[in-house]
Design a protein around this motif. Structure first.
Motif, PDB file in Angstrom:
ATOM      1  N   GLU A 213      37.413  72.490  -9.125  1.00 14.99           N
ATOM      2  CA  GLU A 213      36.175  72.904  -9.781  1.00 14.99           C
ATOM      3  C   GLU A 213      36.190  72.551 -11.270  1.00 14.99           C
ATOM      4  O   GLU A 213      35.175  72.127 -11.829  1.00 14.99           O
ATOM      5  CB  GLU A 213      35.970  74.402  -9.572  1.00 14.99           C
ATOM      6  CG  GLU A 213      35.666  74.766  -8.112  1.00 14.99           C
ATOM      7  CD  GLU A 213      35.668  76.267  -7.862  1.00 14.99           C
ATOM      8  OE1 GLU A 213      36.070  77.021  -8.793  1.00 14.99           O
ATOM      9  OE2 GLU A 213      35.282  76.687  -6.755  1.00 14.99           O
ATOM     10  N   THR A 214      37.361  72.676 -11.902  1.00 11.14           N
ATOM     11  CA  THR A 214      37.483  72.297 -13.313  1.00 11.14           C
ATOM     12  C   THR A 214      37.305  70.793 -13.492  1.00 11.14           C
ATOM     13  O   THR A 214      36.616  70.336 -14.416  1.00 11.14           O
ATOM     14  CB  THR A 214      38.859  72.722 -13.863  1.00 11.14           C
ATOM     15  OG1 THR A 214      38.976  74.138 -13.762  1.00 11.14           O
ATOM     16  CG2 THR A 214      39.007  72.306 -15.323  1.00 11.14           C
TER      17      THR A 214
ATOM     18  N   LEU B  60      35.610  68.736 -11.606  1.00  8.42           N
ATOM     19  CA  LEU B  60      34.220  68.358 -11.382  1.00  8.42           C
ATOM     20  C   LEU B  60      33.346  68.702 -12.577  1.00  8.42           C
ATOM     21  O   LEU B  60      32.371  68.011 -12.876  1.00  8.42           O
ATOM     22  CB  LEU B  60      33.684  69.045 -10.124  1.00  8.42           C
ATOM     23  CG  LEU B  60      34.358  68.655  -8.806  1.00  8.42           C
ATOM     24  CD1 LEU B  60      33.709  69.374  -7.641  1.00  8.42           C
ATOM     25  CD2 LEU B  60      34.310  67.152  -8.590  1.00  8.42           C
ATOM     26  N   THR B  61      33.699  69.780 -13.278  1.00  7.36           N
ATOM     27  CA  THR B  61      32.947  70.170 -14.467  1.00  7.36           C
ATOM     28  C   THR B  61      33.228  69.227 -15.636  1.00  7.36           C
ATOM     29  O   THR B  61      32.311  68.791 -16.352  1.00  7.36           O
ATOM     30  CB  THR B  61      33.305  71.612 -14.880  1.00  7.36           C
ATOM     31  OG1 THR B  61      32.974  72.496 -13.809  1.00  7.36           O
ATOM     32  CG2 THR B  61      32.547  72.021 -16.130  1.00  7.36           C
ATOM     33  N   ASP B  62      34.511  68.874 -15.816  1.00  5.41           N
ATOM     34  CA  ASP B  62      34.908  68.068 -16.970  1.00  5.41           C
ATOM     35  C   ASP B  62      34.679  66.575 -16.771  1.00  5.41           C
ATOM     36  O   ASP B  62      34.489  65.840 -17.750  1.00  5.41           O
ATOM     37  CB  ASP B  62      36.392  68.306 -17.290  1.00  5.41           C
ATOM     38  CG  ASP B  62      36.660  69.732 -17.745  1.00  5.41           C
ATOM     39  OD1 ASP B  62      35.684  70.415 -18.138  1.00  5.41           O
ATOM     40  OD2 ASP B  62      37.832  70.167 -17.697  1.00  5.41           O
TER      41      ASP B  62
ATOM     42  N   PRO C 293      32.298  64.216 -14.559  1.00  4.93           N
ATOM     43  CA  PRO C 293      31.206  64.045 -13.590  1.00  4.93           C
ATOM     44  C   PRO C 293      31.423  62.889 -12.620  1.00  4.93           C
ATOM     45  O   PRO C 293      30.890  62.913 -11.509  1.00  4.93           O
ATOM     46  CB  PRO C 293      29.990  63.777 -14.487  1.00  4.93           C
ATOM     47  CG  PRO C 293      30.351  64.379 -15.807  1.00  4.93           C
ATOM     48  CD  PRO C 293      31.825  64.190 -15.945  1.00  4.93           C
TER      49      PRO C 293
ATOM     50  N   GLU D 170      32.684  64.048  -9.367  1.00  3.50           N
ATOM     51  CA  GLU D 170      31.660  64.675  -8.546  1.00  3.50           C
ATOM     52  C   GLU D 170      30.830  63.620  -7.815  1.00  3.50           C
ATOM     53  O   GLU D 170      30.490  63.783  -6.636  1.00  3.50           O
ATOM     54  CB  GLU D 170      30.757  65.556  -9.411  1.00  3.50           C
ATOM     55  CG  GLU D 170      29.740  66.363  -8.618  1.00  3.50           C
ATOM     56  CD  GLU D 170      29.007  67.366  -9.479  1.00  3.50           C
ATOM     57  OE1 GLU D 170      28.414  68.307  -8.910  1.00  3.50           O
ATOM     58  OE2 GLU D 170      29.027  67.231 -10.714  1.00  3.50           O
TER      59      GLU D 170
END
Length: 221
Positions: free
Chosen positions: A98-99, A101-103, A105, A108
């Motif tokens: 999750e980290t 995918l946030t940092d 893109p 993702e």
């Protein structure tokens, strides 16, 4: 997953994952257990399956190099996964993923592409089980397992090897056929010189065109 990212980002990706080497027959994912990890296959083959309460199970696919396992927004895994041969994976814990995918893109976007591919594969599997004959099913399976041409033979279609690390029982389960039907069909394709055996009990495709015609229902022999 690492395509298009620089060395710094590769280092971050490496720190966020753990490399594992798993022997054949290892249960990687158990259906119904908490979905705490996410895997990227870097070597080997993994079989995916769904189980019934009485122990019966249906193999739903095979994950090879580059495939991702454990992608879910649910709290538990909806399938089981077991190694076919010796498998190497990169394992990410869910918070780490999750980290990432946030940092980053681009990760993702890559995973979105993977989910889209999985949906397309699921549709192909429904067609295979619902409408195709035994010959068409086996031909489709061999085509999908056909290995890329070696760099020295780029553009060459005939004589391509088929990767079959799984047992005939697993193939039959995946195709919704009996092991006897799978064996008879493969033997018939050999007699017709569409495929041939190799020294290590593998399969080599002698006529990709004929195999494609069989898989698409254009060859009714």
């Amino acid at each position: 997953m690492c395509n298009g990212i620089d060395d710094t980002e590769l280092a971050i990706l490496a720190q966020a994952s753990k490399r594992l080497t798993l022997p054949p027959g290892t249960a990687m994912i158990e259906e119904g257990t908490p979905a705490l990890s996410f895997f990227n296959v870097t070597s080997g083959t993994v079989k995916l399956f769904k189980s019934l309460p009485d122990g019966r199970r249906q193999i739903t696919g095979f994950a090879d190099v580059g495939h991702f396992l454990g992608l879910t927004t649910a709290k538990t895994y909806s399938f089981g996964a077991e190694t076919v041969d010796t498998v190497q994976v990169c394992r990410f814990l869910r918070p780490q993923l999750e980290t990432l995918l946030t940092d980053y893109p681009q990760f993702e976007r890559r995973l979105l592409d993977e989910v889209t591919d999985e949906l397309a594969e699921a549709q192909e599997q429904m067609l295979l089980l619902g409408r195709k004959t035994a010959r068409e099913r086996v031909a489709s399976f061999l085509l999908n397992r056909m290995m890329p041409a070696a760099p020295s033979g780029q553009g060459k279609t005939e004589g391509r090897l088929v990767s079959l690390p799984m047992t005939r029982v697993d193939i039959a389960d995946y195709l919704g056929l009996t092991i006897e039907t799978v064996s008879r069909t493969i033997s018939a394709l050999r007699r017709e010189q569409t495929i041939t055996g190799t020294d290590n009990h593998g399969i080599r495709v002698l006529s990709v065109t004929r195999l494609r015609d069989l898989a698409s229902g254009q060859d009714s022999r």
